[in-house]
Design a protein around this motif. Sequence first.
Motif, short mmCIF file in Angstrom:
data_model
loop_
_atom_site.label_atom_id
_atom_site.label_comp_id
_atom_site.label_asym_id
_atom_site.label_seq_id
_atom_site.Cartn_x
_atom_site.Cartn_y
_atom_site.Cartn_z
N ASP A 1 -2.07 4.87 3.09
CA ASP A 1 -3.48 4.98 2.72
C ASP A 1 -4.00 3.58 2.38
N ASP A 2 -4.90 3.07 3.20
CA ASP A 2 -5.37 1.70 3.02
C ASP A 2 -6.17 1.51 1.74
N THR A 3 -6.62 2.61 1.14
CA THR A 3 -7.38 2.50 -0.11
C THR A 3 -6.47 2.50 -1.33
N ARG A 4 -5.18 2.81 -1.15
CA ARG A 4 -4.23 2.83 -2.27
C ARG A 4 -3.35 1.58 -2.22
N ARG A 5 -3.99 0.46 -2.47
CA ARG A 5 -3.29 -0.81 -2.48
C ARG A 5 -2.91 -1.18 -3.91
N GLU B 1 -6.97 0.39 -8.00
CA GLU B 1 -7.96 1.30 -8.57
C GLU B 1 -7.26 2.34 -9.46
N ARG C 1 0.86 -1.18 0.00
CA ARG C 1 0.00 0.00 0.00
C ARG C 1 0.90 1.23 0.00
N LEU D 1 -9.17 -4.84 -2.22
CA LEU D 1 -10.37 -4.52 -1.45
C LEU D 1 -11.62 -4.85 -2.26
N ASP E 1 -15.31 -3.75 -2.37
CA ASP E 1 -16.23 -2.73 -1.86
C ASP E 1 -17.58 -3.30 -1.47
#
Length: 241
Positions: free
Chosen positions: A162-166, A192, A158, A232, A234
């Motif tokens: 930022d856990d959303t930017r894997r 993403e 990551r 992730l 969603d």
Amino acid sequence: MADVPLQVISENSTSERRITPSWSITQLKRKLEPITGIPPSSQRISLKTASKESIPIEAADEDVVLLSNFPLSTYAELHVIDTRPASAKLNFNDTSGVEKYIMPPEEYEKKSDSVLAWKKAEKLGRFNPDAPSLEKAKIDAFELEVRSRGIEVGKRCRVGGDDTRRGEVKYVGEVKEIPGSIGAWVGVQLDEPVGKNDGSIGGTRYWGTESTLKHGVFVRPERVEVGEWPVLNDLEDMEEI
């Protein structure tokens, strides 16, 4: 009478000028032409005093009427308006037709009052005798960061905490297309399309194929955290409806 310093203001220039009260209005207009670029016949002049009163500088016979007839005061504003139609005015802001001068490098290096000469004198940048060792120290520091973090191509990670930017590490090494950079960069393909590129930068492709989706990002090693970071989902936590 002594000269009076005035602020001469026109559409293209503003400057302080010393005006002689014994000049006629015609003489004044002639002297203002090289300053403002406005021909005497197209000048409309007004004097703005400290009281903000605007007084026209004009007369029936401007050859004989002197400026001493007007309330000239120190640092009052002399406004010069160009009465010509727009099509007849010269555009002093258009530099497209001006030939640009580029000083040859060998001539620039001979100058004693340049930024280059100052850097040489102060031993800055590449003129610093310690520059090679400093550069090597930076490179070594980035390599140590890569090893200590276990960053390798193919590992999940990551970016920036930022856990959303894997994503997945796709490249580790120098990226010469990034100006002024030395040492290792880490190329990550994010899960993403929230990156800065598609795996290429400055015309050089480091991984993948050309795409309109930007999954790629290049970051320094200290911003990469390697680990078991699955993609992730969603919809994973959504309740059934």
